[in-house]
Design a protein around this motif. Structure first.
Motif, PDB file in Angstrom:
ATOM      1  N   UNK A 117      80.359  73.285  10.108  1.00  0.00           N
ATOM      2  CA  UNK A 117      79.007  72.590   9.973  1.00  0.00           C
ATOM      3  C   UNK A 117      79.166  71.919   8.249  1.00  0.00           C
ATOM      4  N   UNK A 118      78.345  70.966   8.619  1.00  0.00           N
ATOM      5  CA  UNK A 118      78.302  70.143  10.072  1.00  0.00           C
ATOM      6  C   UNK A 118      79.155  69.607  10.994  1.00  0.00           C
ATOM      7  N   UNK A 119      79.281  69.305  11.964  1.00  0.00           N
ATOM      8  CA  UNK A 119      80.191  68.896  12.842  1.00  0.00           C
ATOM      9  C   UNK A 119      80.611  67.230  11.831  1.00  0.00           C
ATOM     10  N   UNK A 120      81.383  67.389  11.610  1.00  0.00           N
ATOM     11  CA  UNK A 120      81.997  66.088  10.986  1.00  0.00           C
ATOM     12  C   UNK A 120      83.595  65.779  11.301  1.00  0.00           C
ATOM     13  N   UNK A 121      83.719  64.822  11.475  1.00  0.00           N
ATOM     14  CA  UNK A 121      85.351  64.637  11.734  1.00  0.00           C
ATOM     15  C   UNK A 121      85.671  63.464  11.107  1.00  0.00           C
ATOM     16  N   UNK A 122      86.955  63.681   9.934  1.00  0.00           N
ATOM     17  CA  UNK A 122      86.883  62.851   9.235  1.00  0.00           C
ATOM     18  C   UNK A 122      88.829  62.192   9.266  1.00  0.00           C
ATOM     19  N   UNK A 123      88.411  61.194   9.012  1.00  0.00           N
ATOM     20  CA  UNK A 123      90.781  60.376   8.860  1.00  0.00           C
ATOM     21  C   UNK A 123      90.890  59.831   7.636  1.00  0.00           C
ATOM     22  N   UNK A 124      92.337  60.034   7.048  1.00  0.00           N
ATOM     23  CA  UNK A 124      92.649  60.011   5.811  1.00  0.00           C
ATOM     24  C   UNK A 124      92.865  58.254   5.826  1.00  0.00           C
ATOM     25  N   UNK A 125      92.537  57.542   4.517  1.00  0.00           N
ATOM     26  CA  UNK A 125      91.939  56.290   4.823  1.00  0.00           C
ATOM     27  C   UNK A 125      93.650  56.152   4.948  1.00  0.00           C
ATOM     28  N   UNK A 126      94.949  56.766   4.562  1.00  0.00           N
ATOM     29  CA  UNK A 126      95.983  55.574   4.565  1.00  0.00           C
ATOM     30  C   UNK A 126      96.328  55.282   5.794  1.00  0.00           C
ATOM     31  N   UNK A 127      96.108  56.491   6.533  1.00  0.00           N
ATOM     32  CA  UNK A 127      96.889  56.404   7.712  1.00  0.00           C
ATOM     33  C   UNK A 127      95.808  55.832   8.475  1.00  0.00           C
ATOM     34  N   UNK A 128      95.061  54.862   8.011  1.00  0.00           N
ATOM     35  CA  UNK A 128      94.632  54.125   9.089  1.00  0.00           C
ATOM     36  C   UNK A 128      94.943  52.221   8.926  1.00  0.00           C
ATOM     37  N   UNK A 129      96.116  51.792   7.806  1.00  0.00           N
ATOM     38  CA  UNK A 129      96.808  51.263   7.395  1.00  0.00           C
ATOM     39  C   UNK A 129      96.835  50.035   8.363  1.00  0.00           C
ATOM     40  N   UNK A 130      97.069  48.997   8.246  1.00  0.00           N
ATOM     41  CA  UNK A 130      97.391  48.479   9.970  1.00  0.00           C
ATOM     42  C   UNK A 130      99.026  48.456  10.163  1.00  0.00           C
ATOM     43  N   UNK A 131      99.415  48.044   8.788  1.00  0.00           N
ATOM     44  CA  UNK A 131     101.192  48.088   8.679  1.00  0.00           C
ATOM     45  C   UNK A 131     101.950  49.130   8.989  1.00  0.00           C
ATOM     46  N   UNK A 132     101.320  50.537   9.081  1.00  0.00           N
ATOM     47  CA  UNK A 132     101.632  51.452   9.653  1.00  0.00           C
ATOM     48  C   UNK A 132     101.253  51.556  10.742  1.00  0.00           C
ATOM     49  N   UNK A 133      99.769  51.740  11.476  1.00  0.00           N
ATOM     50  CA  UNK A 133      99.948  51.331  12.225  1.00  0.00           C
ATOM     51  C   UNK A 133     100.743  50.676  13.501  1.00  0.00           C
ATOM     52  N   UNK A 134     100.916  49.925  13.544  1.00  0.00           N
ATOM     53  CA  UNK A 134     101.802  48.707  14.359  1.00  0.00           C
ATOM     54  C   UNK A 134     103.331  49.475  13.963  1.00  0.00           C
ATOM     55  N   UNK A 135     103.853  50.063  13.068  1.00  0.00           N
ATOM     56  CA  UNK A 135     105.042  50.473  12.943  1.00  0.00           C
ATOM     57  C   UNK A 135     105.559  51.721  13.385  1.00  0.00           C
ATOM     58  N   UNK A 136     104.337  52.095  13.863  1.00  0.00           N
ATOM     59  CA  UNK A 136     104.602  53.775  14.450  1.00  0.00           C
ATOM     60  C   UNK A 136     104.169  53.140  16.307  1.00  0.00           C
ATOM     61  N   UNK A 137     103.044  52.519  16.647  1.00  0.00           N
ATOM     62  CA  UNK A 137     102.659  52.454  17.804  1.00  0.00           C
ATOM     63  C   UNK A 137     103.828  50.704  18.783  1.00  0.00           C
TER      64      UNK A 137
END
Length: 238
Positions: free
Chosen positions: A201-221
């Motif tokens: 209330x209200x419907x809202x979805x937010x992502x922590x900024x540090x989780x979107x760091x390209x270096x970490x995304x690549x290291x995981x994916x």
């Protein structure tokens, strides 16, 4: 072993207790021999691997379970014995280690050793989990690497350590290679990685900024995608 680094004698006591009581209980209730189809095929794959020098598949592939069992089988092979007892011991050891891994996972998420200890004890003797590990099934093996995958994913992101995030993907892929049914838990991976904050209330979805760091995304994916793609091309996609 890495998770035990830096632990003092007081914190090592519950770890040793959890491992010891699970291993002891497993040895007390260990089945007299393997009888389940999957366990029999696994034993045959391990023995054939030693005979041919080529890694052999178990049921539906499951090369990871063969690798684990081959390690445990080595002293039995040198003594000229078959893989029966080695298969059952590999399940018991994996079960005991998975309980310790869960203890660390709960501490990592909630920073509460009492909660972690009680949770680990509850999983220890859950019949649906404990019983199969007494007759050589792959439940404990797959759960061990799945829990380790979750642990290193959360810890690596929290501390900003890329190699731990990469290790998480490799560990999850290995868990799938042990038991392909682990694939049903794959939706948990993006949830654990992004940890979205959801308000209704209200419907809202937010992502922590540090989780979107390209270096970490690549290291995981990248490691995860490469390993899973390799397995699908070889045998999972058939």
């Amino acid at each position: 072993m890495y998770m035990l680094k830096g632990q003092n004698a007081e914190t090592r006591l519950p770890i040793l207790f959890l491992f010891g009581i699970n291993l002891l209980a497993g040895l007390l209730f260990i089945n007299e021999g393997i009888f389940h189809y999957d366990s029999v095929i696994l034993a045959q794959a391990v023995e054939k691997t030693y005979q041919t020098g080529v890694l052999q598949p178990a049921v539906a592939g499951r090369y990871g379970s063969v690798i684990i069992a081959c390690i445990v089988y080595l002293p039995f092979y040198l003594l000229g014995q078959n893989a029966d007892l080695a298969i059952r011991l590999s399940s018991l050891l994996s079960h005991a280690f998975s309980i310790v891994a869960l203890y660390f996972l709960v501490i990592e998420f909630f920073d509460d050793r009492r909660q972690a200890f009680i949770g680990a004890l509850l999983l220890s003797f859950m019949p649906a989990y404990f019983s199969p590990n007494t007759y050589g099934k792959e439940h404990g093996m797959s759960m061990l690497f799945l829990i380790l995958s979750f642990y290193y994913l959360h810890r690596g992101l929290r501390k900003g350590v890329a190699w731990q995030v990469s290790a998480s993907g490799l560990l999850y892929a290995f868990a799938v290679s042990v038991r392909e049914s682990i694939l049903v838990l794959s939706p948990l991976l993006p949830l654990l990685y992004f940890l979205p904050e959801i308000s209704l209330r209200p419907l809202k979805i937010s992502l922590p900024r540090q989780r979107l760091e390209p270096r970490m995304l690549l290291a995981w994916i990248l490691p995860l995608a490469l390993c899973m793609g390799f397995m699908f091309l070889l045998y999972l996609g058939r």
